[in-house]
Design a protein around this motif. Structure first.
Motif, PDB file in Angstrom:
ATOM      1  N   PRO A   1       0.977  -1.170  -0.112  1.00 44.24           N
ATOM      2  CA  PRO A   1      -0.012  -0.035   0.121  1.00 44.24           C
ATOM      3  C   PRO A   1       0.920   1.301  -0.142  1.00 44.24           C
ATOM      4  CG  PRO A   1      -0.625  -1.492   1.833  1.00 44.24           C
ATOM      5  CD  PRO A   1       0.538  -2.028   1.332  1.00 44.24           C
ATOM      6  N   LEU A   2       0.276   2.127  -0.843  1.00 50.89           N
ATOM      7  CA  LEU A   2       1.029   3.382  -0.839  1.00 50.89           C
ATOM      8  C   LEU A   2       1.007   4.282   0.431  1.00 50.89           C
ATOM      9  CD1 LEU A   2       2.796   5.198  -2.843  1.00 50.89           C
ATOM     10  CD2 LEU A   2       0.645   6.897  -3.072  1.00 50.89           C
ATOM     11  N   PRO A   3       2.081   4.642   0.935  1.00 50.71           N
ATOM     12  CA  PRO A   3       1.830   5.503   2.465  1.00 50.71           C
ATOM     13  C   PRO A   3       1.466   6.816   1.931  1.00 50.71           C
ATOM     14  CG  PRO A   3       4.250   5.089   2.135  1.00 50.71           C
ATOM     15  CD  PRO A   3       3.390   4.520   0.866  1.00 50.71           C
ATOM     16  N   VAL A   4       0.375   6.977   1.566  1.00 52.67           N
ATOM     17  CA  VAL A   4      -0.157   8.339   0.915  1.00 52.67           C
ATOM     18  C   VAL A   4      -0.154   9.739   2.205  1.00 52.67           C
ATOM     19  CG1 VAL A   4      -2.582   8.079   1.563  1.00 52.67           C
ATOM     20  CG2 VAL A   4      -2.031   9.552  -0.587  1.00 52.67           C
ATOM     21  N   ASP A   5      -0.322   9.305   3.125  1.00 55.98           N
ATOM     22  CA  ASP A   5      -0.152  10.478   4.393  1.00 55.98           C
ATOM     23  C   ASP A   5       1.227  10.944   4.304  1.00 55.98           C
ATOM     24  OD1 ASP A   5      -2.759   9.982   4.790  1.00 55.98           O
ATOM     25  OD2 ASP A   5      -2.510   8.772   6.539  1.00 55.98           O
ATOM     26  N   ARG A   6       2.215  10.154   4.290  1.00 48.33           N
ATOM     27  CA  ARG A   6       3.729  10.616   4.314  1.00 48.33           C
ATOM     28  C   ARG A   6       3.809  11.497   3.128  1.00 48.33           C
ATOM     29  NH1 ARG A   6       6.517   4.972   5.663  1.00 48.33           N
ATOM     30  NH2 ARG A   6       4.841   4.220   6.947  1.00 48.33           N
ATOM     31  N   ILE A   7       3.355  11.037   1.935  1.00 53.07           N
ATOM     32  CA  ILE A   7       3.558  11.931   0.649  1.00 53.07           C
ATOM     33  C   ILE A   7       2.814  13.323   0.828  1.00 53.07           C
ATOM     34  CG2 ILE A   7       3.007  12.166  -1.661  1.00 53.07           C
ATOM     35  CD1 ILE A   7       3.287   9.099  -1.995  1.00 53.07           C
ATOM     36  N   LYS A   8       1.550  13.310   1.347  1.00 51.99           N
ATOM     37  CA  LYS A   8       0.837  14.454   1.451  1.00 51.99           C
ATOM     38  C   LYS A   8       1.816  15.428   2.667  1.00 51.99           C
ATOM     39  CE  LYS A   8      -3.649  13.700   1.796  1.00 51.99           C
ATOM     40  NZ  LYS A   8      -4.773  12.981   2.330  1.00 51.99           N
ATOM     41  N   ALA A   9       2.124  14.718   3.540  1.00 54.06           N
ATOM     42  CA  ALA A   9       2.887  15.723   4.553  1.00 54.06           C
ATOM     43  C   ALA A   9       4.254  16.246   4.016  1.00 54.06           C
ATOM     44  CB  ALA A   9       3.164  14.816   5.761  1.00 54.06           C
ATOM     45  N   GLY A  10       4.672  15.415   2.786  1.00 57.72           N
ATOM     46  CA  GLY A  10       5.898  15.888   2.300  1.00 57.72           C
ATOM     47  C   GLY A  10       5.768  17.023   1.240  1.00 57.72           C
ATOM     48  N   LEU A  11       4.739  17.186   0.739  1.00 57.56           N
ATOM     49  CA  LEU A  11       4.445  18.056  -0.331  1.00 57.56           C
ATOM     50  C   LEU A  11       4.805  19.539   0.054  1.00 57.56           C
ATOM     51  CD1 LEU A  11       1.051  16.631  -1.922  1.00 57.56           C
ATOM     52  CD2 LEU A  11       3.481  16.564  -2.744  1.00 57.56           C
ATOM     53  N   PRO A  12       4.385  20.097   0.880  1.00 54.20           N
ATOM     54  CA  PRO A  12       4.745  21.473   1.163  1.00 54.20           C
ATOM     55  C   PRO A  12       6.476  21.788   1.193  1.00 54.20           C
ATOM     56  CG  PRO A  12       3.016  20.836   2.959  1.00 54.20           C
ATOM     57  CD  PRO A  12       3.594  19.668   1.957  1.00 54.20           C
ATOM     58  N   ALA A  13       7.026  20.832   1.916  1.00 49.44           N
ATOM     59  CA  ALA A  13       8.630  20.867   1.898  1.00 49.44           C
ATOM     60  C   ALA A  13       8.973  20.773   0.434  1.00 49.44           C
ATOM     61  CB  ALA A  13       9.047  19.863   2.810  1.00 49.44           C
ATOM     62  N   ALA A  14       8.585  19.985  -0.507  1.00 51.42           N
ATOM     63  CA  ALA A  14       8.768  20.055  -1.941  1.00 51.42           C
ATOM     64  C   ALA A  14       8.643  21.266  -2.441  1.00 51.42           C
ATOM     65  CB  ALA A  14       8.369  18.786  -2.465  1.00 51.42           C
ATOM     66  N   LEU A  15       7.560  21.721  -2.224  1.00 53.42           N
ATOM     67  CA  LEU A  15       7.114  23.030  -3.000  1.00 53.42           C
ATOM     68  C   LEU A  15       8.078  24.142  -2.513  1.00 53.42           C
ATOM     69  CD1 LEU A  15       3.226  22.796  -3.033  1.00 53.42           C
ATOM     70  CD2 LEU A  15       4.775  22.510  -5.044  1.00 53.42           C
ATOM     71  N   LYS A  16       8.350  24.171  -1.270  1.00 56.89           N
ATOM     72  CA  LYS A  16       9.236  25.210  -0.808  1.00 56.89           C
ATOM     73  C   LYS A  16      10.703  25.090  -1.432  1.00 56.89           C
ATOM     74  CE  LYS A  16      10.448  27.142   3.707  1.00 56.89           C
ATOM     75  NZ  LYS A  16      10.565  26.901   5.099  1.00 56.89           N
ATOM     76  N   ASN A  17      10.887  24.016  -1.933  1.00 52.29           N
ATOM     77  CA  ASN A  17      12.170  23.859  -2.241  1.00 52.29           C
ATOM     78  C   ASN A  17      12.357  23.813  -3.806  1.00 52.29           C
ATOM     79  OD1 ASN A  17      14.194  21.039  -3.466  1.00 52.29           O
ATOM     80  ND2 ASN A  17      15.159  22.402  -2.077  1.00 52.29           N
ATOM     81  N   LEU A  18      11.172  24.492  -4.645  1.00 46.74           N
ATOM     82  CA  LEU A  18      11.095  24.625  -5.928  1.00 46.74           C
ATOM     83  C   LEU A  18      12.384  25.549  -6.475  1.00 46.74           C
ATOM     84  CD1 LEU A  18       7.250  25.211  -6.619  1.00 46.74           C
ATOM     85  CD2 LEU A  18       8.654  23.149  -7.328  1.00 46.74           C
ATOM     86  N   SER A  19      12.933  25.159  -7.587  1.00 48.05           N
ATOM     87  CA  SER A  19      13.903  26.124  -8.129  1.00 48.05           C
ATOM     88  C   SER A  19      14.443  25.426  -9.524  1.00 48.05           C
ATOM     89  CB  SER A  19      15.337  25.815  -7.576  1.00 48.05           C
ATOM     90  OG  SER A  19      16.432  26.124  -8.134  1.00 48.05           O
TER      91      SER A  19
END
Lengths: 408, 408
Positions: free
Chosen positions: A125-143
């Protein structure tokens, strides 16, 4: 163990105007590794994809196909490693959609403007909660300068990141073309590859891009094999942002042929990089089949040779046990093959002719070629005029170790 | 490393009246090993053979086919190891014929009453002088009790001899059925096997024996695979001496069905023994595909699973990384497969259903089955009523070692 896999220096990896990338650690499977990547595309970009034909294709592959065929303007990609979200049934589809919805909310987009990708272990099963929790940090890192980081962020058993980047003058404009790929195991793409993302700031009209993506996959990712296993998650994505000012809208455009050739060369380089870093690879082999009646029979012979565990272990050992290649040609399935017309070369050495060993063949000549890291196997069938080429690697102890230990 | 390969005790290997065997050391490739075997058959025996479909088939295979189709009464077989006499062109054919002529002279037979067989390295000239020099010693060694010695004499990378022997009461007579086989690598027989010789003292009319040999090969040797490589030398020979007094001359004979079942069971045992002693094998796997629309599609799925290096290395590691099996089912080539209808069992454990993981599946259950030495993989496709079964082994470090070192 990768074979001549060169990573461009940071200042030779050119950002693609219109593409920003964010990478983060979401702890999806293992701690302390970049495992979540988001691409943000500028409005007006066109995007096309080619995907695995595996019937057990992953949930994100189904969602990508749905979003692309809906015709919505794709504005973002989200990629996780550590879990393939394949063999996961309805719950897997729900998890892929939830990922898109969460990212859409954060980016003020519609869910179908996002393409999701997953790579890793199947049937969990995909740990979707961990992915959702990580999205803001990924967006903050956009470059715009995160291509190298993204190439790391999509790796699984890859030992090195795979990056292709170049700038070309075309039609009076400077065009940038940068792409990444990942592979390593379960590699025998069928109409696509593992994961690869190739972006250009040339503009390419959507119907033309759809056609180009498929044609380019067919001469690059669809010509490599590591272990003959077609993955559930193969995806090849081409992005055209148009930011360079060059807009190619039909096959009659004066720069069409040049742009297509550049994209195909970039895709072939990214595909070959996957083979160079194949699980346990110590040799890079080019299998070229000439004088075939059709492309289909040339590929049949090339893949028979490229998949034979006996051929691959002989290359690992640098042992010119070349009868194994004849055996593979013989069982490839061409039932009316006249073996008397077949010729086999190893590099520049003619090994077999007229159904048997070339009388002047010396094992020392075969040995010399076998010791090289890059080897051309050339087979002439004596039946026609078609040539096809497939790229593969050898089969080593390391392959067994990696695949016997992958989950542990 | 062979998996549950039992060798019958000497007193349980029954000689077949009408068959004598001589084995000797002819120094064909290596010193101090039995590498030349001669079978002498009593007059009145019938013999049928099934051979490889590899287009680069070996010279002795071509000579066997010629001698069998000429209709001469076959009275002897001659088998060498150490050299396959394949990929040897015209000189190879000449060498195989010379071998037959030399033995015919010593036995006062015609050359076409002899069937020659070779196994070993491909693409190297047959040392025919050493074979001819060894023939007198092989003939001097002729005995009805040499089956075990012959099983040793035909081995290449096999670690153990493979023998099947039984006595059965049938139609008021006692029938003996004894056979041997060899395999180890380059095993994915296509309409035949590596080398196997099965003899009975039942009499079987020639046209019936031809048909029986093919039917039996199809349910035994044509259902095994070790590495997917179809050899150049596969040969399966059935000998019926008639010395028991039972003569089966048509499919309407009251003992036909019973005799066919006994021969098929013997051939299946000999074929499975080849898998049990596959190069580097540590596990014996039965891949059973049920609910297929046709035999062809059931076999397509079974071989996709049986050939996947990823599946085979997972079994080597006893790791229930079972998504790899779903991936293989998915790429097997059934383009209209509805994955929602597929079920996968490992032994008695239901792993996947409705396109994903069985909600009640526990990895500890999968782990328990994976640790066993004999494992049943059961796949129900949900499309029809056809079942097919294929036997294979796992893929270990030892396979790579053996095949990277075979010639050294």
């Amino acid at each position: 163990m990768a074979v001549n896999l060169h990573i461009p220096k940071d200042d030779a990896v050119y950002p693609v105007p219109g593409v920003e990338i964010g990478v983060t650690e979401a702890g999806i499977r293992k701690a302390d590794r970049r495992d979540l990547t988001v691409f943000k595309l500028s409005p007006g970009s066109t995007v096309a994809g080619v995907f695995t034909r595996n019937r057990f294709c992953a949930a994100p592959v189904l969602v990508c196909q749905e979003h692309l065929s809906a015709g919505a303007a794709i504005q973002a990609l989200v990629i996780n490693t550590g879990n393939a979200n394949a063999g996961t049934g309805e719950p897997g589809l729900k998890a892929a959609n939830e990922t898109c919805e969460a990212l859409a909310k954060l980016m003020a987009l519609q869910s179908n403007q996002i393409l999701p990708f997953s790579t890793g272990v199947i049937l969990e099963p995909l740990p979707v909660d961990r992915i959702k929790a990580g999205l803001p940090a990924a967006l903050k890192n956009l470059s715009a300068n995160n291509w190298v980081s993204a190439a790391h962020g999509i790796m699984t058993t890859d030992t090195l990141p795979k990056i292709h980047s170049q700038r070309i003058s075309m039609g009076g404009k400077t065009i940038t073309l940068t792409g990444i790929s990942k592979g390593a195991g379960m590699i025998r793409p069928n109409m696509a590859t593992m994961l690869s993302y190739l972006a250009t700031d040339a503009g390419i009209a959507q119907p033309l891009l759809n056609q180009l993506a498929r044609e380019i996959a067919d001469v690059s990712f669809n010509r490599i094999t590591i272990d003959g296993d077609t993955s559930t998650n193969d995806s090849f994505i081409v992005i055209a942002t148009g930011k360079s000012g060059l807009m190619v809208d039909s096959t009659a455009h004066p720069q069409y042929a040049e742009l297509k050739a550049a994209l195909a060369a970039a895709a072939t380089d990214l595909a070959q990089k996957i083979v160079r870093d194949g699980e346990g690879a110590t040799k890079f082999m080019t299998i070229r089949v000439e004088e075939a009646k059709s492309s289909a029979e040339a590929l049949q012979v090339a893949y028979a040779v490229a998949h034979s565990p006996l051929v691959k272990t002989a290359f690992f050992a640098s042992d010119p046990n070349l009868g194994r290649i004849l055996a593979a040609i013989g069982y490839a399935g061409i039932n009316d093959l006249d073996v008397g017309g077949v010729k086999l070369w190893l590099g520049d050495v003619l090994v077999a002719t007229q159904g048997g060993r070339n009388p002047s063949y010396q094992e020392t000549d075969g040995q010399r070629v076998m010791k090289e890291a890059e080897i051309l196997v050339r087979i002439a069938l004596g039946r026609g005029n078609t040539t096809e080429t497939v790229y593969t690697c050898d089969f080593s102890h390391e392959y067994v170790s990696i695949n016997a230990d992958y989950r542990s």
